[in-house]
Design a protein around this motif. Structure first.
Motif, PDB file in Angstrom:
ATOM      1  N   UNK A   1       1.156   4.088  -2.891  1.00 38.48           N
ATOM      2  CA  UNK A   1       0.565   5.665  -2.557  1.00 38.48           C
ATOM      3  C   UNK A   1       1.992   6.318  -2.906  1.00 38.48           C
TER       4      UNK A   1
ATOM      5  N   UNK B   1       0.944  -1.187   0.028  1.00 34.01           N
ATOM      6  CA  UNK B   1       0.123  -0.006  -0.060  1.00 34.01           C
ATOM      7  C   UNK B   1       0.936   1.171   0.117  1.00 34.01           C
ATOM      8  N   UNK B   2       1.779   1.262   0.807  1.00 35.83           N
ATOM      9  CA  UNK B   2       2.794   2.402   0.859  1.00 35.83           C
ATOM     10  C   UNK B   2       3.527   2.496  -0.302  1.00 35.83           C
ATOM     11  N   UNK B   3       3.956   1.543  -1.184  1.00 29.42           N
ATOM     12  CA  UNK B   3       4.756   1.705  -2.333  1.00 29.42           C
ATOM     13  C   UNK B   3       3.823   2.113  -3.305  1.00 29.42           C
TER      14      UNK B   3
END
Lengths: 331, 260
Positions: A217, A213-215
């Motif tokens: 975003x 998810x962080x990647x």
């Protein structure tokens, strides 16, 4: 003024973690050295350059598969289809070259293409339908397995042209024979190490596995990362097929049936986390060698072959336990 | 009109509408963010704060209304669009890759390439330059962290938020949006993050801060945008109104047209 200080306990915890991270290759390296010392003390035949070259030769095929498996596992995936895809590759290459009289290089190119296509299929199913990699590759494992037996007619294909078995050939390094397949395996490990650690794409593989998810975003195209990882892995299984043909001199439809679990073993014993984002190809090289050293050493000591499985099983459980414990400590 | 009010809005929204099936999340919402200010965005659950922020940061496309950046109308289709225009968002807790180190996290998705063949053909990352520049960004915000090659998971919650803010501030030329940046932190660490937010403003970038924490909002905000039922009901300042006024406006106990 923003001052974000670390408390003493955090500092302690972080140094433990830093050490744990270094351990992820140090531990396996230590295991490799200790087991080598153990076997050299037990049998004079272990620590000879011929035997060491033989070990590398014995693990070259599973090692190349394990390189692909490493990339997949770094994305928190798993590839069960690798051995079956490789077996299908060997049958495509040998059957086209022998039965259909195709130019051997064209046969090799087609075999590599078919294996790569399986990788693309895995990648598209994992990203497109969002199916778990375990299930997707279990499916493609069975498809590749069936196709191998259908296309080969259950027959082993022999009398191969010399250019198909090139990677089984040897050259001399001061009286020790080394196969080209071993050199190829180590070169592939080196290239993959470079890609994973030095290139932007490599860092995106780690980020995608560590926190998808962080990647996403942050602007990482995670679907593209996953598809290219499975595709590269497929190509590596194709190359492994070529090395296997060189080593055995035949196209064998029964080949590669335990290579999926063997490659996962090598990756995990090498300290790469099944949860993704941690580990790397250096660990996998070491893990592959550990498994190879144990098999070879036990064989030289005259221990029955079944004990090799027993030891491998214990190694895997230790490696996964270490991974799980260090993960728990992080959380 | 005070000096703060005189400037043209950096980021502005007019009559934003967003519907999810029968639910109207934004019902003609207006918004304006002025240069060099910290604007707090408050409202009860379901008031439309998150939807508004998602529209401003490009995560969703509104069904109606306009978004203007420095007076120019924008059509963001993805967070990347908003980021290309200098709008950076700090997400609550999802934004970092814990196993990667600080420098890698600051540049995640925007890695610098080596110059020449190595960068163009091999896509080799320029690690020394990323370390150097990440160090500058961290130092600019006066964040104290041991080493840039430390994995983010070895940091405390406040330090992690510091890395996330540093990343946003490093690339935000126009606006930083922060979604509940202190929600998961203790009192001391929250204070440190508030200092960081002020530091971002000092560097000339206005900040939109979503928070549930009223004392924090009143401590740090220059203006407070209050949402209710998908609209802006008022924009107040900590000087003009009390916390109970703000809560009354949020819940609809009192209603008045803001004169701001």
């Amino acid at each position: 003024m923003a001052r974000i200080n670390r408390t003493r306990t955090e500092e302690g915890a972080s140094s433990v973690l830093t050490r744990a991270r270094a351990m992820s290759t140090l531990g396996p390296l230590l295991a490799l050295i200790l087991s080598s010392i153990f076997f050299s003390s037990r049998t004079d035949r272990f620590l000879t350059s011929d035997n060491l070259s033989l070990i590398v030769q014995q693990v070259a095929v599973v090692g190349i598969i394990a390189i692909g498996q490493t990339m997949v596992i770094l994305t928190a995936g798993i590839d069960l289809s690798c051995g079956a895809v490789m077996a299908f590759g060997t049958i495509i290459m040998t059957r086209l070259a022998v039965t259909h009289g195709l130019n051997p290089f064209a046969a090799i190119a087609l075999g590599l293409t078919v294996c790569t296509a399986f990788g693309v299929l895995n990648g598209l199913l994992v990203t497109g339908l969002r199916l778990p990699p375990f299930i997707v590759t279990l499916g493609t494992l069975n498809i590749a397995f069936a196709l191998t037996h259908i296309v080969s007619n259950e027959e082993t294909i022999a009398n191969l042209p010399a250019s198909l078995t090139f990677f089984g050939n040897t050259f001399q390094v001061s009286a020790t024979s080394v196969t080209y397949g071993s050199v190829l395996a180590l070169s592939l490990a080196l290239v993959t190490w470079f890609v994973l650690t030095k290139t932007i794409g490599g860092r995106h593989i780690y980020a995608t596995g560590n926190n998808p998810v962080a990647a996403r975003l942050a602007g990482v195209r995670t679907r593209r990362v996953l598809i290219s990882v499975y595709t590269s892995a497929g190509l590596l299984y194709g190359i492994a097929a070529l090395v296997l043909i060189g080593r055995t001199g035949v196209g064998d439809p029964q080949a590669g049936q335990s290579d999926n679990l063997d490659s996962i073993t090598a990756v995990v014993v090498g300290g790469t986390s099944l949860f993704g984002g941690r580990g790397g190809v250096v660990g996998t090289v070491i893990g592959t060698l550990i498994v190879g050293v144990f098999r070879n050493g036990l064989q030289l000591m005259g221990v029955a072959a079944i004990y090799q499985f027993l030891i491998t099983g214990v190694l895997v459980i230790i490696a996964v336990a270490v991974d799980q414990l260090s993960r728990r400590r992080r959380e | 009109m005070s000096a703060v009010e005189a400037g043209v809005a950096v980021l502005e929204a007019r009559g934003l509408v967003k519907r999810y099936g029968n639910v109207t999340a934004l019902d003609g919402a207006d918004f304006d963010l002025r240069p060099r200010e910290i604007l707090a965005l408050i409202g009860d659950n379901g008031a439309g704060k998150s939807t508004l922020i998602k529209a401003l940061s490009g995560a969703i496309a509104p069904d109606g209304g306009q978004i203007l950046l420095n007076g120019t109308q924008m059509h963001f289709r993805a967070p990347l669009d908003a980021r290309r225009h200098g709008i950076e968002t700090v997400y609550q807790d999802l934004a970092l890759a814990p196993a990667l180190d600080i420098a890698e996290n600051v540049f995640l998705g925007r890695e610098l390439r080596r110059r020449g063949i190595l960068g163009i053909v091999l896509r080799m990352a320029d690690r020394p330059r990323m370390l150097r520049e990440a160090g500058t960004h961290i130092a600019n915000l006066k964040i104290r962290i041991g080493s840039l090659t430390q994995a983010v998971e070895t940091l405390s919650g406040g330090q992690r938020q510091g890395v996330a803010v540093a990343r946003a501030a490093a690339f935000a030329s126009r606006v930083v949006i922060m979604d509940e940046p202190t929600a998961a932190l203790g009192v001391k660490e929250s204070g440190q993050v508030l200092d960081l937010i002020r530091e971002v403003r000092e560097h000339g970038v206005p900040v939109v801060l979503i928070s549930h924490n009223m004392p924090q909002v009143f401590e740090i905000a220059d203006r407070i945008h209050i949402m209710r039922l998908g609209r802006r009901v008022a924009t107040i300042t900590p000087q003009s109104h009390t916390m109970s006024d703000a809560v009354a406006l949020m819940t609809g106990a009192t209603s008045f047209k803001s004169d701001n």
